[in-house]
Write a protein that holds these residues in place. Structure first.
Motif, PDB file in Angstrom:
ATOM      1  N   SER A 147      11.132  -7.227 -15.833  1.00 57.64           N
ATOM      2  CA  SER A 147      11.001  -6.421 -14.610  1.00 57.64           C
ATOM      3  C   SER A 147       9.617  -5.768 -14.531  1.00 57.64           C
ATOM      4  CB  SER A 147      12.110  -5.378 -14.504  1.00 57.64           C
ATOM      5  OG  SER A 147      12.028  -4.422 -15.526  1.00 57.64           O
ATOM      6  N   TRP A 148       9.042  -5.438 -15.673  1.00 54.85           N
ATOM      7  CA  TRP A 148       7.672  -4.915 -15.708  1.00 54.85           C
ATOM      8  C   TRP A 148       6.674  -6.029 -15.407  1.00 54.85           C
ATOM      9  CZ3 TRP A 148       4.301  -6.575 -19.818  1.00 54.85           C
ATOM     10  CH2 TRP A 148       2.989  -6.067 -19.707  1.00 54.85           C
ATOM     11  N   TYR A 149       6.802  -7.144 -16.149  1.00 51.34           N
ATOM     12  CA  TYR A 149       5.812  -8.215 -16.117  1.00 51.34           C
ATOM     13  C   TYR A 149       5.754  -8.926 -14.757  1.00 51.34           C
ATOM     14  CZ  TYR A 149       3.102 -12.183 -17.876  1.00 51.34           C
ATOM     15  OH  TYR A 149       2.132 -13.122 -18.078  1.00 51.34           O
ATOM     16  N   ASP A 150       6.911  -9.251 -14.213  1.00 53.80           N
ATOM     17  CA  ASP A 150       6.946 -10.001 -12.946  1.00 53.80           C
ATOM     18  C   ASP A 150       6.293  -9.193 -11.820  1.00 53.80           C
ATOM     19  OD1 ASP A 150       8.191 -12.011 -14.256  1.00 53.80           O
ATOM     20  OD2 ASP A 150      10.135 -11.802 -13.259  1.00 53.80           O
TER      21      ASP A 150
ATOM     22  N   ALA B 263       0.811  -1.214   0.000  1.00 51.49           N
ATOM     23  CA  ALA B 263       0.000   0.000   0.000  1.00 51.49           C
ATOM     24  C   ALA B 263       0.850   1.272   0.000  1.00 51.49           C
ATOM     25  CB  ALA B 263      -0.936   0.001   1.203  1.00 51.49           C
ATOM     26  N   ASP B 264       2.161   1.086  -0.041  1.00 47.82           N
ATOM     27  CA  ASP B 264       3.072   2.222  -0.022  1.00 47.82           C
ATOM     28  C   ASP B 264       3.253   2.768  -1.453  1.00 47.82           C
ATOM     29  OD1 ASP B 264       4.815   4.041   1.031  1.00 47.82           O
ATOM     30  OD2 ASP B 264       6.270   2.565   1.762  1.00 47.82           O
ATOM     31  N   ARG B 265       3.848   3.944  -1.524  1.00 46.53           N
ATOM     32  CA  ARG B 265       4.092   4.561  -2.834  1.00 46.53           C
ATOM     33  C   ARG B 265       5.370   4.001  -3.463  1.00 46.53           C
ATOM     34  NH1 ARG B 265       7.175   9.103  -4.083  1.00 46.53           N
ATOM     35  NH2 ARG B 265       7.375   9.708  -1.896  1.00 46.53           N
ATOM     36  N   HIS B 266       5.271   3.593  -4.709  1.00 47.53           N
ATOM     37  CA  HIS B 266       6.411   3.049  -5.452  1.00 47.53           C
ATOM     38  C   HIS B 266       6.793   4.011  -6.579  1.00 47.53           C
ATOM     39  CE1 HIS B 266       5.989  -1.308  -4.054  1.00 47.53           C
ATOM     40  NE2 HIS B 266       4.916  -0.709  -3.553  1.00 47.53           N
ATOM     41  N   ASN B 267       8.083   4.247  -6.740  1.00 45.50           N
ATOM     42  CA  ASN B 267       8.476   5.079  -7.891  1.00 45.50           C
ATOM     43  C   ASN B 267       9.649   4.490  -8.671  1.00 45.50           C
ATOM     44  OD1 ASN B 267      10.640   5.668  -6.270  1.00 45.50           O
ATOM     45  ND2 ASN B 267      10.439   7.888  -6.400  1.00 45.50           N
ATOM     46  N   ASN B 268       9.762   3.170  -8.622  1.00 43.90           N
ATOM     47  CA  ASN B 268      10.823   2.490  -9.359  1.00 43.90           C
ATOM     48  C   ASN B 268      10.405   2.332 -10.823  1.00 43.90           C
ATOM     49  OD1 ASN B 268      12.782   0.819 -10.364  1.00 43.90           O
ATOM     50  ND2 ASN B 268      12.797  -0.554  -8.597  1.00 43.90           N
ATOM     51  N   ILE B 269      11.144   2.986 -11.710  1.00 44.48           N
ATOM     52  CA  ILE B 269      10.747   2.948 -13.126  1.00 44.48           C
ATOM     53  C   ILE B 269      10.964   1.572 -13.764  1.00 44.48           C
ATOM     54  CG2 ILE B 269      11.106   5.435 -13.450  1.00 44.48           C
ATOM     55  CD1 ILE B 269      13.612   4.496 -15.209  1.00 44.48           C
ATOM     56  N   ARG B 270      11.703   0.690 -13.099  1.00 44.12           N
ATOM     57  CA  ARG B 270      11.856  -0.677 -13.635  1.00 44.12           C
ATOM     58  C   ARG B 270      10.513  -1.398 -13.683  1.00 44.12           C
ATOM     59  NH1 ARG B 270      17.331  -2.305 -13.611  1.00 44.12           N
ATOM     60  NH2 ARG B 270      18.637  -1.051 -12.242  1.00 44.12           N
ATOM     61  N   HIS B 271       9.573  -0.945 -12.855  1.00 40.88           N
ATOM     62  CA  HIS B 271       8.250  -1.584 -12.821  1.00 40.88           C
ATOM     63  C   HIS B 271       7.300  -1.034 -13.871  1.00 40.88           C
ATOM     64  CE1 HIS B 271       9.168  -2.602  -8.333  1.00 40.88           C
ATOM     65  NE2 HIS B 271       9.753  -3.425  -9.173  1.00 40.88           N
TER      66      HIS B 271
ATOM     67  N   TYR C 298      -4.265   3.049 -14.798  1.00 41.77           N
ATOM     68  CA  TYR C 298      -3.118   2.536 -15.562  1.00 41.77           C
ATOM     69  C   TYR C 298      -1.919   2.281 -14.651  1.00 41.77           C
ATOM     70  CZ  TYR C 298      -5.115   3.539 -20.211  1.00 41.77           C
ATOM     71  OH  TYR C 298      -5.864   3.547 -21.360  1.00 41.77           O
ATOM     72  N   HIS C 299      -1.918   2.873 -13.475  1.00 45.35           N
ATOM     73  CA  HIS C 299      -0.807   2.644 -12.537  1.00 45.35           C
ATOM     74  C   HIS C 299      -0.699   1.166 -12.172  1.00 45.35           C
ATOM     75  CE1 HIS C 299       0.553   6.720 -11.565  1.00 45.35           C
ATOM     76  NE2 HIS C 299      -0.705   7.116 -11.491  1.00 45.35           N
ATOM     77  N   GLN C 300      -1.829   0.446 -12.089  1.00 41.88           N
ATOM     78  CA  GLN C 300      -1.781  -0.969 -11.711  1.00 41.88           C
ATOM     79  C   GLN C 300      -1.105  -1.823 -12.781  1.00 41.88           C
ATOM     80  OE1 GLN C 300      -5.381   0.279 -10.260  1.00 41.88           O
ATOM     81  NE2 GLN C 300      -3.531   0.954  -9.223  1.00 41.88           N
ATOM     82  N   TYR C 301      -1.059  -1.303 -13.994  1.00 41.55           N
ATOM     83  CA  TYR C 301      -0.494  -2.066 -15.108  1.00 41.55           C
ATOM     84  C   TYR C 301       0.932  -1.618 -15.431  1.00 41.55           C
ATOM     85  CZ  TYR C 301      -5.415  -3.235 -15.567  1.00 41.55           C
ATOM     86  OH  TYR C 301      -6.693  -3.666 -15.307  1.00 41.55           O
ATOM     87  N   GLY C 302       1.469  -0.713 -14.622  1.00 45.37           N
ATOM     88  CA  GLY C 302       2.815  -0.188 -14.906  1.00 45.37           C
ATOM     89  C   GLY C 302       2.830   0.653 -16.162  1.00 45.37           C
ATOM     90  N   LEU C 303       1.707   1.341 -16.418  1.00 47.24           N
ATOM     91  CA  LEU C 303       1.585   2.116 -17.659  1.00 47.24           C
ATOM     92  C   LEU C 303       1.351   3.599 -17.396  1.00 47.24           C
ATOM     93  CD1 LEU C 303      -0.718  -0.318 -19.714  1.00 47.24           C
ATOM     94  CD2 LEU C 303       1.770  -0.078 -19.863  1.00 47.24           C
ATOM     95  N   ALA C 304       1.561   4.028 -16.141  1.00 45.83           N
ATOM     96  CA  ALA C 304       1.330   5.440 -15.806  1.00 45.83           C
ATOM     97  C   ALA C 304       2.347   5.910 -14.776  1.00 45.83           C
ATOM     98  CB  ALA C 304      -0.084   5.626 -15.255  1.00 45.83           C
ATOM     99  N   VAL C 305       2.587   7.202 -14.785  1.00 49.29           N
ATOM    100  CA  VAL C 305       3.409   7.826 -13.733  1.00 49.29           C
ATOM    101  C   VAL C 305       2.764   9.134 -13.298  1.00 49.29           C
ATOM    102  CG1 VAL C 305       5.723   7.012 -14.363  1.00 49.29           C
ATOM    103  CG2 VAL C 305       4.817   9.097 -15.402  1.00 49.29           C
TER     104      VAL C 305
END
Ligand SMILES: [Zn+2]
Length: 223
Positions: free
Chosen positions: A213-216, A73-81, A140-147
């Motif tokens: 790294s995105w998919y996993d 539930a924390d904020r993530h900002n790793n662009i590898r994801h 889109y954040h849940q899919y690693g498609l937004a920032v």
């Protein structure tokens, strides 16, 4: 965004030189070229002296440290994801802004559905004002498609859009759009991949060109 190579000039070149630790002449000279070739070789990239999305992404990863998220539930900002297409677009947007002296940073990238759920509750079943219209798996954040790109002023995050800052947010949106992302009218810091839809994503139709790294990371959130 301009692709840099020997002979290129301007603010982007100066920014590149700063990142590579060579003299900031603003001209892509032989010294810069040698530093780029060395960096590309070290990172396993094609050592061609041409600086585009792949090289900028590796420079970003080598110089920007993501925050350590303590829970789902924390904020993530790793662009590898992020999906590689989005990752490159975000890095190029970031670099262009930095080169122009506009201090945006990646505030949030992938967002776990648990955090989306908490944010959705805010202003509805929990105190605070409404910050999102999206339920889990609708963003889109849940899919690693937004920032979300937010200003970093004097070491603090700033959502200030008033006065002279308005032009900075507009420029961020403009560059992001040029790099294949799209903005949302109701969420100024947000940029997401253009050319897909929440429906397609919910049905499991994901953009091509994904990497591990995105998919996993994304798949782990589905469980
Ligand atoms: Zn967002």
């Amino acid at each position: 965004m301009q692709v840099l190579k020997t002979g290129s000039t301007g603010k982007l070149v100066t920014y590149l030189q700063k990142k590579l630790g060579v003299d900031t002449t603003g001209t892509f000279d032989a010294v810069t070229n040698a530093a780029v070739l060395k960096f590309q070789t070290k990172k396993g990239l094609v050592a061609d002296g041409i600086v585009g999305g792949n090289t900028w992404t590796q420079i970003y990863l080598a110089t920007e440290t993501p925050r350590t998220a303590k829970s789902k539930a924390d904020r993530h900002n790793n662009i590898r994801h992020l999906h590689p297409t989005v990752r490159a677009a975000v890095v190029k947007t970031y670099v262009q802004l930095q080169a122009e002296g506009i201090p945006f940073k990646v505030f949030e990238a992938f967002r776990h559905p648990e955090r989306q759920s908490e944010l959705y509750a805010q202003g509805r079943t929990k105190p605070g004002s409404i910050v999102t219209y999206a339920k889990p798996w609708s963003s889109y954040h849940q899919y690693g498609l937004a920032v979300d790109l937010v200003l970093m002023l004097d070491g603090e995050w700033s959502w200030n859009t008033s006065g002279s800052k308005a032009a900075w947010w507009a420029r961020m949106n403009q560059i992001g759009t040029q790099e294949g992302l799209m903005r949302l009218d109701f969420e100024v810091p947000h940029l997401q991949l253009a050319g897909t839809s929440s429906n397609a994503l919910r049905q499991g139709v994901y953009p091509a060109g994904g990497d591990k790294s995105w998919y996993d990371n994304f798949m782990a959130a589905r469980e």
